[in-house]
Write an enzyme that holds these catalytic residues in place. Sequence first.
Site, PDB file in Angstrom:
ATOM      1  N   LYS A 217       0.843  -1.203   0.000  1.00 47.92           N
ATOM      2  CA  LYS A 217       0.000   0.000   0.000  1.00 47.92           C
ATOM      3  C   LYS A 217       0.878   1.254   0.000  1.00 47.92           C
ATOM      4  O   LYS A 217       0.668   2.173  -0.792  1.00 47.92           O
ATOM      5  CB  LYS A 217      -0.943  -0.016   1.215  1.00 47.92           C
ATOM      6  N   GLU A 433       6.835 -37.300  12.921  1.00 48.38           N
ATOM      7  CA  GLU A 433       6.928 -36.617  11.617  1.00 48.38           C
ATOM      8  C   GLU A 433       6.771 -37.609  10.465  1.00 48.38           C
ATOM      9  O   GLU A 433       6.142 -37.304   9.453  1.00 48.38           O
ATOM     10  CB  GLU A 433       8.262 -35.872  11.497  1.00 48.38           C
TER      11      GLU A 433
HETATM   12  P1  ATP Z   1       1.499  -2.102   6.054  1.00 47.92           P
HETATM   13  O1  ATP Z   1       0.038  -2.327   5.982  1.00 47.92           O
HETATM   14  O2  ATP Z   1       2.160  -3.038   7.030  1.00 47.92           O
HETATM   15  O3  ATP Z   1       1.920  -0.694   6.205  1.00 47.92           O
HETATM   16  P2  ATP Z   1       1.978  -1.984   3.241  1.00 47.92           P
HETATM   17  O4  ATP Z   1       0.841  -2.660   2.549  1.00 47.92           O
HETATM   18  O5  ATP Z   1       1.993  -0.521   3.270  1.00 47.92           O
HETATM   19  O6  ATP Z   1       2.127  -2.613   4.678  1.00 47.92           O
HETATM   20  P3  ATP Z   1       4.522  -1.752   2.060  1.00 47.92           P
HETATM   21  O7  ATP Z   1       5.130  -1.021   3.200  1.00 47.92           O
HETATM   22  O8  ATP Z   1       4.168  -0.978   0.869  1.00 47.92           O
HETATM   23  O9  ATP Z   1       3.287  -2.555   2.581  1.00 47.92           O
HETATM   24  O10 ATP Z   1       5.424  -2.969   1.625  1.00 47.92           O
HETATM   25  C1  ATP Z   1       6.629  -3.275   2.261  1.00 47.92           C
HETATM   26  C2  ATP Z   1       7.665  -3.662   1.244  1.00 47.92           C
HETATM   27  O11 ATP Z   1       7.293  -4.883   0.605  1.00 47.92           O
HETATM   28  C3  ATP Z   1       7.774  -2.660   0.134  1.00 47.92           C
HETATM   29  O12 ATP Z   1       8.719  -1.696   0.431  1.00 47.92           O
HETATM   30  C4  ATP Z   1       8.224  -3.495  -1.045  1.00 47.92           C
HETATM   31  O13 ATP Z   1       9.600  -3.600  -1.078  1.00 47.92           O
HETATM   32  C5  ATP Z   1       7.643  -4.860  -0.762  1.00 47.92           C
HETATM   33  N1  ATP Z   1       6.426  -5.053  -1.561  1.00 47.92           N
HETATM   34  C6  ATP Z   1       5.166  -5.157  -1.116  1.00 47.92           C
HETATM   35  N2  ATP Z   1       4.306  -5.356  -2.130  1.00 47.92           N
HETATM   36  C7  ATP Z   1       5.039  -5.343  -3.257  1.00 47.92           C
HETATM   37  C8  ATP Z   1       4.729  -5.481  -4.647  1.00 47.92           C
HETATM   38  N3  ATP Z   1       3.477  -5.660  -5.055  1.00 47.92           N
HETATM   39  N4  ATP Z   1       5.749  -5.420  -5.517  1.00 47.92           N
HETATM   40  C9  ATP Z   1       7.011  -5.243  -5.098  1.00 47.92           C
HETATM   41  N5  ATP Z   1       7.381  -5.103  -3.824  1.00 47.92           N
HETATM   42  C10 ATP Z   1       6.410  -5.159  -2.897  1.00 47.92           C
END
Ligand code: ATP
Length: 621
Positions: A217, A433
């Site tokens: 996000k 296991e």
């Molecule tokens: P939160 O709800 O915990 O804040 P978020 O949805 O905002 O999480 P991000 O902080 O945007 O998540 O994602 C963390 C990291 O994961 C990003 O910096 C990125 O490197 C990686 N990431 C997440 N989704 C993607 C994607 N669709 N493509 C590439 N990298 C991703």
Amino acid sequence: MTNWRRWLPLTALLLLLLALLALGGLDRKAPAVGEIPYSTFKSLIEKALVPDIRIEGSQVTGTLREPQPLGPAAAMVGRFRTRLPPIADPELMPLLERQKVAIDVADDGTDGWGRILASLLPWLLFLGVYAFLWRRLYTGVAGGLGQGGLGNFLDGSRTEETRPARKVTFADVAGQDNAKREVSELVEYLKEPARFQRLGAEVPHGILLMGPPGTGKTLLARALAGEAEVPFYSTSASEFIEVYVGVGASRVRRMFDEAKRRAPSIIFIDELDAVGRLRGSGFGGGHDEREQTLNQILAEMDGFAGHEAVIVLAATNRPDVLDPALLRPGRFDRHVTLDLPDRKAREEILQVHVRKVPLAADVNLSAVAAGTPGFSGADLKNLVNEAAIQAARESGEKVAARHFDDARDKIMMGTVRTLAIQPDEKHRLAVHEAGHTLAAFHLPTADPIHKVTIIPRGRALGMTQQLPEADRHTLPEDYLRDRLALMLAGRAAERELIGNVSSGADDDIRQATALARAMVGRWGMAKEVGPVDLRDGEEHPFLGREMALPRRFSERMADVVDDAVRRLLLEAEERSVAIIRANRAALERLVAALEEHELLEREAIARCLGAMPLAPVAAAG
Ligand code: ATP
């Protein structure tokens, strides 16, 4: 925020204390002065004990030829101080002249002011520091948004424009095609707001990004700012309310003011649910800090004039708890959902993150993606990083497939633990296991086995790992029944081979019971209960993987549910026992191999089990 800023107020306070001490110190260095009545002063002069005096306004100070026992405590003093009477004494001047006392008259005005100023200095300093703090805290002036060190100390929030070291674009966001499509529509508007405004087009101001943690996000919001090349103000709603009461609302105001000033721009509020929960549900009886902050956000969003090209993106993984007022038209009225990535998207995300990682020839990202169902984008990024760390630890040049495998185990199960395990306990572990593995091998719908190990990791002492061939979105009844049998097969193997069971099946029984309850109470898979929803309360929309079934039904129904759950579990146990009895020799071979090697991969398992002709297994039903 840099560290020195954090220490600034403390340093100011210390300086203030030092100044006060210094002033006190100066005072202490002066020689002892005795306070004497005017009459004593006159008699001292008459006795010719005073060679000189100094007159400042109505105050007279002087030195004695030799110390005298003067003052209220009759202490020996070398200097004295007295006050002149309000009515002028006509005898004083002739007396002084007679005794040849040297008289020094101070310039009353300036010296007096200097003295007053000196005595006021500590207070002025104190008031100055206090006013400065107050001003930064509540109005955020003095140099504009988030620029001051002291302001930031109390502020904590990053309301200043956040510029990532590298420009993030939509190419960095893998998968999430729907979300990208929705958000990318805004790029043109942010680049050229006038074109839209001329035609009276209303572009949404508030966009709510919803989805499980780590699905990208924040990344998507950054990518929008990067593509449109506009200022990006990022903050987390939890930061609004972490310091003092009343600060959150002022921070919101400052952030919106600054974003409007630099429009077109983007504001990103992470964890909106931290302030956006339904009002009236706080502890403070409806007027707490969180609600003030929320009200300020609502007011700011309502206050957007048509010409202000500011887009507010907010992220949450709890859209269910948000105050409906936030979701009304004109506020966060456009909702974009980001899901956990499917297999294809996982592979794309891995590809984004291995860009700078040298991979060995045996790494197959498609296989890694297949083995990581339920991983979010952030988990996958972490996986690549962990694999690279493992490779670096071994001083390897490239990251190999086994590094990815290790990294996945570490993320899913925790790190390998060194634990002193007795031989008989090790045997039991291997039996347990091996029971799971044998069942996974023979149950018709079970996911293919990947590996089995009795090396303790995280909280688990051993582990049987399966790899689903494809992501599952629905779970068929026969698959679930096979799962129950598989979960209980470890315990069944212990009973068959060792003769009794142990506490090692604790988690198996817990998970199997939760699954059986969901089958009965949610998915209508028990004949005696039928298709009735026997859930209670709302499940977490994204995090609610727990399949517990709280009760909101009659006692009679509770009994029926309990019986149905028990029947499912007993049936599953019978099936696992049947598999073990029919394949006992194969199981014993597997146990021996596992005790010897502690970890067996797919091929080794197949060799142990496949040499035997498969015994027929009763189908689920
Ligand atoms: P939160 O709800 O915990 O804040 P978020 O949805 O905002 O999480 P991000 O902080 O945007 O998540 O994602 C963390 C990291 O994961 C990003 O910096 C990125 O490197 C990686 N990431 C997440 N989704 C993607 C994607 N669709 N493509 C590439 N990298 C991703």
